[in-house]
Motif scaffolding. Structure first.
Motif, mmCIF file in Angstrom:
data_model
loop_
_atom_site.group_PDB
_atom_site.id
_atom_site.type_symbol
_atom_site.label_atom_id
_atom_site.label_comp_id
_atom_site.label_asym_id
_atom_site.label_seq_id
_atom_site.Cartn_x
_atom_site.Cartn_y
_atom_site.Cartn_z
ATOM 1 N N VAL A 1 0.839 -1.201 0.000
ATOM 2 C CA VAL A 1 0.000 0.000 0.000
ATOM 3 C C VAL A 1 0.878 1.255 0.000
ATOM 4 C CG1 VAL A 1 -1.591 1.379 1.411
ATOM 5 C CG2 VAL A 1 -2.027 -1.058 1.026
ATOM 6 N N SER A 2 1.903 1.264 0.846
ATOM 7 C CA SER A 2 2.786 2.428 0.909
ATOM 8 C C SER A 2 3.476 2.660 -0.430
ATOM 9 C CB SER A 2 3.853 2.238 1.988
ATOM 10 O OG SER A 2 3.254 2.372 3.242
ATOM 11 N N ALA A 3 3.917 1.566 -1.050
ATOM 12 C CA ALA A 3 4.592 1.706 -2.344
ATOM 13 C C ALA A 3 3.618 2.272 -3.369
ATOM 14 C CB ALA A 3 5.134 0.356 -2.809
ATOM 15 N N CYS A 4 2.373 1.753 -3.379
ATOM 16 C CA CYS A 4 1.380 2.249 -4.334
ATOM 17 C C CYS A 4 1.077 3.724 -4.069
ATOM 18 C CB CYS A 4 0.082 1.447 -4.233
ATOM 19 S SG CYS A 4 0.225 -0.174 -4.957
ATOM 20 N N VAL A 5 0.843 4.045 -2.795
ATOM 21 C CA VAL A 5 0.526 5.437 -2.446
ATOM 22 C C VAL A 5 1.666 6.350 -2.891
ATOM 23 C CG1 VAL A 5 0.269 7.040 -0.519
ATOM 24 C CG2 VAL A 5 -0.987 4.885 -0.539
ATOM 25 N N VAL B 1 6.595 10.699 1.648
ATOM 26 C CA VAL B 1 5.300 10.026 1.529
ATOM 27 C C VAL B 1 5.375 8.606 2.080
ATOM 28 C CG1 VAL B 1 3.522 9.232 -0.062
ATOM 29 C CG2 VAL B 1 4.647 11.424 -0.454
ATOM 30 N N PHE B 2 6.463 7.915 1.739
ATOM 31 C CA PHE B 2 6.543 6.482 2.064
ATOM 32 C C PHE B 2 6.613 6.237 3.570
ATOM 33 C CE2 PHE B 2 8.816 2.490 2.689
ATOM 34 C CZ PHE B 2 8.090 1.653 1.865
ATOM 35 N N ILE B 3 7.472 6.975 4.249
ATOM 36 C CA ILE B 3 7.718 6.693 5.669
ATOM 37 C C ILE B 3 6.451 6.853 6.525
ATOM 38 C CG2 ILE B 3 9.035 7.409 7.708
ATOM 39 C CD1 ILE B 3 11.390 7.945 5.809
ATOM 40 N N PRO B 4 5.744 7.974 6.437
ATOM 41 C CA PRO B 4 4.546 8.073 7.301
ATOM 42 C C PRO B 4 3.377 7.168 6.889
ATOM 43 C CG PRO B 4 4.921 10.137 6.120
ATOM 44 C CD PRO B 4 6.022 9.233 5.745
ATOM 45 N N THR B 5 3.272 6.832 5.608
ATOM 46 C CA THR B 5 2.125 6.000 5.215
ATOM 47 C C THR B 5 2.208 4.598 5.803
ATOM 48 O OG1 THR B 5 3.241 5.605 3.113
ATOM 49 C CG2 THR B 5 1.388 7.128 3.087
ATOM 50 N N ILE B 6 3.427 4.081 5.992
ATOM 51 C CA ILE B 6 3.583 2.754 6.595
ATOM 52 C C ILE B 6 2.928 2.729 7.978
ATOM 53 C CG2 ILE B 6 5.304 1.340 7.787
ATOM 54 C CD1 ILE B 6 5.594 0.490 5.161
ATOM 55 N N GLY B 7 3.089 3.816 8.725
ATOM 56 C CA GLY B 7 2.592 3.828 10.094
ATOM 57 C C GLY B 7 1.166 4.328 10.240
ATOM 58 N N ASP B 8 0.539 4.720 9.128
ATOM 59 C CA ASP B 8 -0.797 5.301 9.235
ATOM 60 C C ASP B 8 -1.827 4.221 9.569
ATOM 61 O OD1 ASP B 8 -2.255 8.027 8.278
ATOM 62 O OD2 ASP B 8 -3.527 6.267 7.962
ATOM 63 N N TYR B 9 -2.661 4.485 10.592
ATOM 64 C CA TYR B 9 -3.693 3.487 10.904
ATOM 65 C C TYR B 9 -5.104 4.049 10.863
ATOM 66 C CZ TYR B 9 -3.846 5.365 15.659
ATOM 67 O OH TYR B 9 -3.973 6.173 16.732
ATOM 68 N N VAL B 10 -5.241 5.383 10.750
ATOM 69 C CA VAL B 10 -6.572 5.990 10.718
ATOM 70 C C VAL B 10 -7.278 5.656 9.405
ATOM 71 C CG1 VAL B 10 -7.840 8.164 10.756
ATOM 72 C CG2 VAL B 10 -5.865 7.840 12.256
ATOM 73 N N THR B 11 -6.570 5.893 8.304
ATOM 74 C CA THR B 11 -7.168 5.662 6.991
ATOM 75 C C THR B 11 -7.535 4.190 6.768
ATOM 76 O OG1 THR B 11 -6.083 7.596 6.109
ATOM 77 C CG2 THR B 11 -6.872 5.993 4.521
ATOM 78 N N PRO B 12 -6.617 3.241 7.022
ATOM 79 C CA PRO B 12 -7.031 1.840 6.820
ATOM 80 C C PRO B 12 -8.160 1.429 7.765
ATOM 81 C CG PRO B 12 -4.784 1.997 7.693
ATOM 82 C CD PRO B 12 -5.183 3.353 7.271
ATOM 83 N N GLU B 13 -8.175 2.006 8.967
ATOM 84 C CA GLU B 13 -9.240 1.674 9.917
ATOM 85 C C GLU B 13 -10.596 2.099 9.356
ATOM 86 O OE1 GLU B 13 -8.656 0.156 12.956
ATOM 87 O OE2 GLU B 13 -10.844 -0.041 13.036
ATOM 88 N N LEU B 14 -10.654 3.319 8.799
ATOM 89 C CA LEU B 14 -11.921 3.879 8.344
ATOM 90 C C LEU B 14 -12.275 3.480 6.918
ATOM 91 C CD1 LEU B 14 -11.603 7.463 9.843
ATOM 92 C CD2 LEU B 14 -13.074 5.603 10.635
ATOM 93 N N MET B 15 -11.273 3.315 6.076
ATOM 94 C CA MET B 15 -11.514 3.110 4.651
ATOM 95 C C MET B 15 -11.230 1.685 4.202
ATOM 96 S SD MET B 15 -12.378 6.175 3.696
ATOM 97 C CE MET B 15 -12.228 6.238 1.927
ATOM 98 N N GLY B 16 -10.477 0.938 4.996
ATOM 99 C CA GLY B 16 -9.947 -0.330 4.504
ATOM 100 C C GLY B 16 -10.915 -1.497 4.597
ATOM 101 N N GLY B 17 -11.956 -1.373 5.409
ATOM 102 C CA GLY B 17 -12.846 -2.510 5.584
ATOM 103 C C GLY B 17 -12.093 -3.683 6.185
ATOM 104 N N ALA B 18 -12.589 -4.888 5.958
ATOM 105 C CA ALA B 18 -11.965 -6.064 6.548
ATOM 106 C C ALA B 18 -10.645 -6.382 5.856
ATOM 107 C CB ALA B 18 -12.914 -7.252 6.455
ATOM 108 N N GLY B 19 -10.616 -6.230 4.553
ATOM 109 C CA GLY B 19 -9.422 -6.647 3.792
ATOM 110 C C GLY B 19 -8.388 -5.569 3.648
ATOM 111 N N GLY B 20 -8.651 -4.393 4.201
ATOM 112 C CA GLY B 20 -7.734 -3.285 3.956
ATOM 113 C C GLY B 20 -6.945 -2.879 5.178
ATOM 114 N N LYS B 21 -6.956 -3.738 6.230
ATOM 115 C CA LYS B 21 -6.215 -3.394 7.445
ATOM 116 C C LYS B 21 -4.720 -3.578 7.225
ATOM 117 C CE LYS B 21 -9.657 -2.799 10.517
ATOM 118 N NZ LYS B 21 -10.731 -2.586 9.517
ATOM 119 N N LEU B 22 -3.950 -2.706 7.882
ATOM 120 C CA LEU B 22 -2.503 -2.740 7.692
ATOM 121 C C LEU B 22 -1.801 -3.056 9.008
ATOM 122 C CD1 LEU B 22 -2.085 0.359 5.364
ATOM 123 C CD2 LEU B 22 -2.519 -2.021 4.751
#
Lengths: 290, 358
Positions: A76-80, A221-242
């Motif tokens: 996900v981080s690489a894609c973002v 961009v890469f470093i903080p996205t790895i640690g982000d948990y708000v967006t996957p929590e709200l947007m990721g659904g069951a399969g999008g958790k990181l």
């Protein structure tokens, strides 16, 4: 003591850096040390077992769930990062090369508009845009392009990538813009004078000279996205958790701080290794710049 | 000599600003041509028009008889040495020099680069990083990078202005030699009149978007066509004059010097009878020291100012009837004293050195 400190240049320097230094020590180095320490301990129901052990790391490496989450996080981080930087480059290029000098600061100001609202609200806005009855789906249905709402844009990895890419766009635009601004325009004329078209001039002169900015954008961009948990929590659904969601779960829900700490350390080591590779790349690009 | 570049009625406007006004110009093959003028006179704009970085508002720019309208810089047979040299910082010296060779697969890159570097005196510098070069070396790389493509014209935009005096004088000589060696037309833009005089076959002096005079160095210096050119090139004393008659020769009365008869050639501008201005160069005047003899005409004066330059001494000499003291350049030969301010002296002058201007 005080006189000794204020008398010399070095002493005054030490004096000036000491408040932020102690601040950083207290709020960053100490918690970080605590995390590393925790990762070698184990949780024994309500009590902490403080005997040194590598059990947590063994569990992280053996259970496929952790590996899968870490891989998904990196993916996900690489894609973002890729999406953000590729989309940010044309914007930065436009502002640097095609906006009149006196308008540039206005454009930069406009680019920071997303920061005027809180991160959380922006994530919720994306929910509204991407949702089942959201802006995109109703729009496309009303236009007649689709018969039923698209489902691949919310509560999965795609939604996480879209939201994060938007959130980090200004962070990518600014360093690329700065790198483009620093390019001496006579170099572009020189390239054309030597027979290259505008397109080839971009690839032979502009892009190589903008690379330090691109590498900086990638890191930012890469470093903080790895640690982000708000967006996957709200947007990721069951399969999008990181991985960050798993760390949060270990610490807060499962009451297994040592395992969460071990996961955090593993994730941090991954990020560090990747960031170092980019820093070395940056060195290579920076080599030979006066 | 064949015409290589032809400009006919070239005008350039930037909004309200008229940068080039009706430029007509022919530059020949193999010529060292200079565009000289104060800053803002349009000389760089003219150069960039030839290079293809600026379009013309009206008029024709032709190279080798081909109209250049709509042809971008990368397709023109010109190469340029930029004022900032524009050396690519991400490439080595050899990569910089070889930059334009990508589209010339028939050229052996290695030997061509080695030859070009040898031509500008940078043998063995190929692997250096661009940022590790001095100003003079950067300029040589810029020259090699342009000359390796064997252009019809090499355009030089104030190439020596960033160098110190010694380096500049050395590069002037090297550029002249290089131009003779390669036989390519050089067009040099400069604000330094000395540089233009030293280097060029022909010089176009520009003021406010116009060509004030187009001539070789000697003509420009000895017979400036108008007062603006005379003031810009070298030092010149200006005296009030009154023209009595104009025929094969011109009879006139010059303030402080008296009645003079000069050749019609000494009046490059068409002059009528009446008030005019006479110009005379400091080095054509001389101070006659005690015991020295001359057959030239003499006029008495008083030393007003002395500026000692080592090889030369510049005197300002006040002469009755002339409002401004005359500037006189004297070589400091052995046995000749340096006069003091206030000393009475005699000044010798020659009517052949006069230039009559409007």
């Amino acid at each position: 003591m005080w006189r000794r400190l204020t008398a010399t240049e070095g002493g005054r320097g030490l004096l000036m850096v000491s408040p932020p230094f102690f601040y950083a020590l207290l709020l960053m180095a100490v918690p970080l040390g605590a995390i590393v320490l925790f990762s070698f301990w184990t949780q024994d129901f309500m009590a902490l077992d403080t005997t040194f052990t590598l059990d947590n790391y063994r569990e992280v490496s053996e259970k496929p769930i952790y590996r899968a989450l870490l891989e998904r996080s990196l993916y996900v981080s690489a894609c973002v990062t890729a999406v953000t930087v590729i989309l940010a480059f044309p914007v930065a290029y436009f502002v640097s090369f095609h906006v009149r000098p006196e308008r540039k600061s206005l454009w930069l100001f406009l680019i920071t508009i997303p920061f005027w609202t809180s991160y959380l609200i922006r994530v919720f806005l994306w929910k509204v845009i991407l949702g089942y009855n959201g802006v995109i789906n109703t729009g496309l249905i009303n236009v007649g392009l689709i018969d039923e709402p698209l489902t691949f844009i919310l509560y999965n990895v795609n939604a996480v990538i879209i939201t994060l890419a938007h959130a980090f766009a200004p962070f990518a635009i600014l360093p690329i813009f700065v790198a483009l601004e620093k390019i001496d325009r006579s170099l572009l004329e020189a390239s054309q004078d030597l027979g290259e078209s505008k397109v080839m001039t971009f690839f032979r002169v502009t892009l190589p000279l903008a690379m330090p900015g691109v590498v900086a954008a990638v890191l930012i961009v890469f470093i903080p996205t790895i640690g982000d948990y708000v967006t996957p929590e709200l947007m990721g659904g069951a399969g999008g958790k990181l991985i960050a969601n798993m760390i949060q779960t270990q610490f807060l829900a499962l009451n297994n701080a040592p395992l969460g700490a071990a996961l955090a350390v593993v994730a941090m080591v991954c990020v560090t290794v990747i960031a170092l590779v980019f820093v070395l790349l940056n060195r290579r690009w920076l080599k030979g710049r006066s | 000599m064949t015409a290589l570049i032809t400009l006919e009625g070239v005008n350039k406007h930037y909004g309200d600003y008229h940068a080039l006004r009706d430029i007509d110009l022919t530059i020949n093959e193999g010529e060292f041509f200079s565009l000289l003028g104060p800053s803002g006179c349009g000389k760089t704009t003219l150069l960039r028009t030839i290079a293809g970085f600026e379009s013309v508002s009206s008029g024709l720019v032709a190279i080798l008889g081909q109209d250049m309208a709509g042809i971008p810089a990368n397709l023109r047979p010109t190469n340029m040495v930029f004022q900032s040299y524009a050396i690519f910082p991400h490439l080595s010296v050899a990569e910089n020099v070889a930059f334009g060779l990508r589209k010339r697969p028939d050229v052996n890159k290695k030997t061509a680069v080695a030859d070009a570097l040898a031509m500008v005196g940078l043998v063995g510098y190929g692997d250096r990083a661009a940022h590790a070069l001095s100003g003079g070396q950067r300029q040589r790389v810029a020259l090699a990078r342009a000359l390796i493509l064997k252009p019809k014209v090499l355009l030089l935009d104030e190439p020596l202005s960033a160098l110190d005096k010694k380096m500049r004088e050395q590069m002037q000589v090297e550029l002249i030699k290089l131009q003779r060696q390669v036989g390519i037309t050089f067009i040099l833009v400069t604000h330094d009149q000395e540089e233009a005089l030293v280097m060029s076959d022909r010089i176009a002096v520009m003021f406010e978007g116009r060509i004030g005079q187009l001539a070789d160095a000697e003509t420009l210096y000895r017979r400036p066509r108008n007062r603006q050119v005379a003031e810009f090139i070298g030092k010149m004393n200006f005296l009030q004059a009154d023209v009595a008659s104009v025929s094969e020769r011109i009879d006139l009365h010059v303030a402080g010097l008296g009645a003079v008869s000069i050749d019609i050639e000494q009046a490059p501008e068409r002059v009528d009878t009446g008030a005019a201005v006479v110009g005379i160069r400091p080095e054509t005047l001389s101070i006659i020291f005690d015991g020295e003899m001359t057959t030239q005409k003499l006029v008495d004066g008083v030393v007003d100012e002395v500026v000692y330059y080592g090889d030369m001494t510049y005197y300002d000499v006040r002469i009755a009837g002339i409002d401004k003291p005359l500037n006189i350049a004297m070589k400091n030969v052995i046995g000749r004293p340096v006069l003091e301010v206030g000393a009475a002296t005699r000044v010798a002058w020659d009517a052949r050195a006069l230039v009559l201007l409007k």
